[in-house]
Write an enzyme that holds these catalytic residues in place. Structure first.
Site, PDB file in Angstrom:
ATOM      1  N   HIS A   1       3.092  -6.827   2.287  1.00 19.28           N
ATOM      2  CA  HIS A   1       2.544  -8.094   3.228  1.00 19.28           C
ATOM      3  C   HIS A   1       2.344  -9.166   2.255  1.00 19.28           C
ATOM      4  O   HIS A   1       2.196  -9.233   1.675  1.00 19.28           O
ATOM      5  CB  HIS A   1       1.073  -7.315   2.934  1.00 19.28           C
ATOM      6  CG  HIS A   1       0.828  -6.478   4.674  1.00 19.28           C
ATOM      7  ND1 HIS A   1       0.669  -6.371   5.703  1.00 19.28           N
ATOM      8  CD2 HIS A   1       1.128  -5.126   4.091  1.00 19.28           C
ATOM      9  CE1 HIS A   1       0.593  -5.586   6.382  1.00 19.28           C
ATOM     10  NE2 HIS A   1       0.431  -4.269   5.488  1.00 19.28           N
TER      11      HIS A   1
ATOM     12  N   HIS B   1       6.541  -1.690   2.762  1.00 20.15           N
ATOM     13  CA  HIS B   1       6.666  -2.363   3.405  1.00 20.15           C
ATOM     14  C   HIS B   1       6.073  -3.528   2.525  1.00 20.15           C
ATOM     15  O   HIS B   1       5.248  -3.348   1.401  1.00 20.15           O
ATOM     16  CB  HIS B   1       6.160  -3.073   5.126  1.00 20.15           C
ATOM     17  CG  HIS B   1       4.911  -2.671   4.949  1.00 20.15           C
ATOM     18  ND1 HIS B   1       4.369  -1.129   5.157  1.00 20.15           N
ATOM     19  CD2 HIS B   1       3.651  -2.639   5.546  1.00 20.15           C
ATOM     20  CE1 HIS B   1       3.732  -1.502   5.960  1.00 20.15           C
ATOM     21  NE2 HIS B   1       2.932  -1.795   5.799  1.00 20.15           N
TER      22      HIS B   1
ATOM     23  N   ASN C   1       1.223  -1.546  -0.575  1.00 25.21           N
ATOM     24  CA  ASN C   1       0.317   0.337  -0.058  1.00 25.21           C
ATOM     25  C   ASN C   1       0.896   1.218  -0.355  1.00 25.21           C
ATOM     26  O   ASN C   1       2.041   1.438   0.996  1.00 25.21           O
ATOM     27  CB  ASN C   1      -1.274  -0.483   1.464  1.00 25.21           C
ATOM     28  CG  ASN C   1      -1.564  -1.644   1.449  1.00 25.21           C
ATOM     29  OD1 ASN C   1      -2.558  -1.512   0.322  1.00 25.21           O
ATOM     30  ND2 ASN C   1      -1.990  -1.788   2.702  1.00 25.21           N
TER      31      ASN C   1
END
Length: 137
Positions: free
Chosen positions: A103, A101, A88
């Site tokens: 996921h 980051h 995101n």
């Protein structure tokens, strides 16, 4: 380059304990404390980048290669049926920690995680032409 106020910088660099699945000189992969499904993990670069717009291409490429490596191993360990890789950028896109980051979300038949279940729209001729024209300018 670290941001001393960034929780993911602290986790990635071992200042805050985590359930570490993998670590090298550039990345730490941890189990997410608020998992969408069993085995949900995060890839955290040790250097601070706020999002995909900020990260250099070499590190971004390494993150994707690491994602492939991790889901390949984890699929066997977890016995999951598939994977979502989610990244995101910006609050409007659901980013809550402003440290790049990724996921890694294991998917299990019928898990109800609700990821990738948006309502499909339709590409209008007007939008298509406008976007293509602006990209060429």
């Amino acid at each position: 380059m670290k941001d001393e106020n960034c929780i993911f910088c602290k986790i990635a660099n071992g200042e805050i304990p985590s359930a570490t699945l993998y670590e090298d000189e550039e990345f730490r992969v941890i189990l997410d404390l608020g998992p969408a499904t069993r085995g949900h993990a995060l890839i955290l670069p040790k250097n601070h980048f706020s999002d995909l717009y900020d990260i250099d291409e070499e590190t971004a490429a390494k993150a994707m290669v690491l994602a492939k490596k991790m889901i390949t191993k984890l699929k066997d360990v977890l016995g999951c049926d598939g994977y979502n890789i989610v990244q995101n950028n910006g609050a409007a896109a659901g980013q809550t920690v402003f440290h790049f980051h990724m996921h890694l979300i294991p998917r299990y038949e019928g898990d109800g995680a609700g990821i990738a279940s948006w309502k499909q729209g339709e590409l209008s001729e007007k939008d298509k032409e406008e976007i293509l024209k602006k990209l060429k300018d």
